[in-house]
Design an enzyme around this catalytic site. Structure first.
Site, PDB file in Angstrom:
ATOM      1  CD  GLN A  65      22.320 -79.725  80.544  1.00  0.00           C
ATOM      2  OE1 GLN A  65      22.344 -80.619  80.507  1.00  0.00           O
ATOM      3  NE2 GLN A  65      22.648 -78.692  79.488  1.00  0.00           N
ATOM      4  N   GLY A  66      20.036 -78.032  84.713  1.00  0.00           N
ATOM      5  CA  GLY A  66      18.853 -78.557  85.054  1.00  0.00           C
ATOM      6  C   GLY A  66      17.847 -78.659  83.824  1.00  0.00           C
ATOM      7  CB  SER A 113      17.474 -84.848  82.230  1.00  0.00           C
ATOM      8  OG  SER A 113      18.210 -84.522  81.143  1.00  0.00           O
ATOM      9  CB  SER A 116      26.810 -82.213  85.325  1.00  0.00           C
ATOM     10  OG  SER A 116      26.249 -83.301  84.596  1.00  0.00           O
ATOM     11  CD  GLU A 132      24.831 -81.147  76.751  1.00  0.00           C
ATOM     12  OE1 GLU A 132      25.054 -81.607  77.560  1.00  0.00           O
ATOM     13  OE2 GLU A 132      23.699 -80.275  76.418  1.00  0.00           O
TER      14      GLU A 132
END
Length: 385
Positions: free
Chosen positions: A128-129, A131, A163, A246
Site C-alpha cells: 500500500q502506497g 502514507s 507494508s 481496511e
C-alpha cells in the site's frame, strides 16, 4: 431471528475442519521473522493451498473470482482457521483484504481479470502506497505527483509505512494528478508495478525489530494510464472504498485471534497465581465482554458488506476500528500484568504482539480520524473549523 447454524453451514464447518486437520501438518516450518522472501513464499504457499481446496476468496464475489460464500460461511472460515492455528494472510494482506476487494468493486473487467486471479492463487503480493512523510494523518495532503505523458503517468515522490514493499509485485498507489484542484479532488488511484524503473525501497525497522515496512522512493516512474482504477481525479472516492475494506473487514481474523489470546491469558493467570488478584479478574472479564461485542460487530459488518453493492463495508468499520484498536492495546497491557518480568523478553510472542499493538491506534487511520468520522457521518455533528 434464528441464530442457529443451518445444516449446510454445519456441513461447511465439518468439511473445513477436516481439511485443516489434514493440510496443516503438511506445511513446512515457518521461516524466520526477518526472512521476508521466505515469509512471502510460505504465505503464498498457504494461499495456493486454500485456492486449490476451494477456500480462497470466500469474501469475494463470484464475478471477481471469489467463491460467493455466505457471510456466515466466511465467519466460520475465520473461526476454524484461527482455532486450528492456520497461517494468516501474512505478506499479502493488502492484496487479499483491501487492494483486491477495491479492484473487484471499482475496476474494469480487464483490470479484474488481470489482477484478481493472481492474488487468489497466491502468485502476486501487493503493498500500500498511501502514507507520505510530510502528510501525517492528513492523507489528502499527499504530494506525490503524476504527470500525464501520452498513455503513461510519470510519477515522482515518496511513500512511507509501505507494508511488505520489499517483497511486493504491485502497489496500490495514491498520486496527485491535478495539483490545482482542491486537495480531495485532484487524486488518482493507480496500480504500480514494483519492478518499474525508478522505484527504490528502503526497509524501516519497527520497535519490535521487524522490517515489514519500508519507505518507497519514486523517481519519474512510468505507470500506464490503463492501471488507473476509477476516473482521473476521482481517487479520493476510490480510496474511501479501500479504507472501508481496511477498517471494516480486514481485521476480522484478528478479533478471533484476540479472543483466543484472552483465553490463553486466563489460563496462564490461573497457572502462575495472578488469577487470585480480583482486579485482574475483573479486567479479564471486561475484556471478554468487549471482544465478544466486537465479534458481534464484526459479524454485522461482514454481513452488511457482503449484502451491499460491490461488497463495500459501511460506516460501521470506523466504529469497529476505533473500539478494536484500544481493546487490543488493553489486552496486551493486561498480558504484561499476567506475565510480569517475563513480558519484557523479546523471545515471548506476547511481548512482540504488545509492541505491535501500540501502532493500532495509528494504522489504517488514527483514532482521532475515526472519532471525526463517527461524529460527522454517524452522529451528524458539525465539522470542526
Amino acid at each position: 431471528m434464528d441464530l442457529t447454524y443451518t445444516e449446510e453451514e454445519q456441513d461447511f464447518r465439518a468439511r473445513l475442519r477436516a481439511w485443516l486437520a489434514k493440510a496443516l501438518p503438511e506445511l513446512p516450518a515457518r521461516p524466520s521473522p526477518d526472512d521476508w522472501p521466505g515469509r512471502r513464499a510460505y504465505d503464498l504457499g498457504w494461499q495456493r493451498r486454500l485456492y486449490e481446496a476451494g477456500y480462497a476468496g470466500l469474501h469475494w464475489p463470484v464475478d471477481a473470482g471469489g467463491r460467493g460464500a455466505t457471510p456466515t460461511q466466511h465467519l466460520i472460515f475465520l473461526e476454524e482457521t484461527e482455532r486450528a492455528g492456520a497461517p494468516y494472510v501474512g505478506a499479502n494482506f493488502v492484496g487479499l483484504l483491501h487492494a483486491g476487494p477495491t479492484v473487484a468493486a471499482e475496476g474494469t473487467a480487464e483490470q479484474r481479470a488481470r489482477w484478481l486471479p493472481p492474488v487468489l492463487r497466491g502468485d502476486e503480493v501487493w503493498c500500500q502506497g498511501f502514507s507520505e512523510p510530510d502528510a501525517g494523518s492528513d492523507l489528502a495532503s499527499l504530494r506525490t505527483r503524476a504527470v500525464r505523458d501520452g498513455d503513461d503517468y510519470v510519477i515522482s515522490g515518496s511513500k512511507i509505512w509501505t507494508s511488505h514493499a520489499e517483497v511486493a509485485d504491485w502497489c496500490e498507489l495514491l498520486v496527485r494528478t491535478d495539483p490545482g484542484a482542491p486537495k480531495h479532488r485532484g487524486i488518482s488511484w493507480l496500480a504500480m508495478p514494483m519492478d518499474a524503473p525508478g522505484v527504490s525501497v528502503r526497509p524501516l525497522r519497527t520497535l519490535a525489530g521487524s522490517a515489514e515496512f519500508a519507505q518507497v522512493f519514486l523517481d519519474e516512474v512510468r505507470v500506464p494510464v490503463a492501471n488507473r482504477v476509477g476516473a482521473e481525479n476521482d481517487g479520493w472516492r476510490v480510496t474511501m472504498v479501500t479504507l472501508s475494506f481496511e477498517r471494516g473487514t480486514a481485521f476480522v481474523g484478528e478479533v478471533v485471534a484476540c479472543r483466543r489470546t484472552l483465553g490463553e491469558l486466563a489460563r496462564t493467570a490461573k497457572a502462575n497465581g495472578r488469577w487470585d488478584d480480583p482486579v485482574l479478574r475483573r479486567r479479564l472479564g471486561r475484556l471478554y465482554g468487549e471482544f465478544g461485542a466486537l465479534w458481534r460487530l464484526t459479524q454485522w459488518n461482514v454481513s452488511e458488506a457482503e449484502r451491499s453493492a460491490g461488497g463495500v463495508p459501511g460506516i460501521g468499520g470506523s466504529v469497529f476500528k476505533l473500539a478494536y484498536s484500544h481493546a487490543r492495546q488493553e489486552l496486551y497491557d493486561t498480558a504484561a500484568e499476567v506475565l510480569g518480568a517475563q513480558s519484557l523478553s523479546l523471545e515471548e510472542e506476547w511481548t512482540l504482539d504488545r509492541l505491535s499493538s501500540l501502532s493500532y491506534t495509528i494504522a489504517a487511520g488514527t483514532s482521532q480520524i475515526q472519532r471525526n468520522i463517527v461524529a460527522e457521518r454517524i452522529l451528524g455533528l458539525p465539522k470542526g473549523r
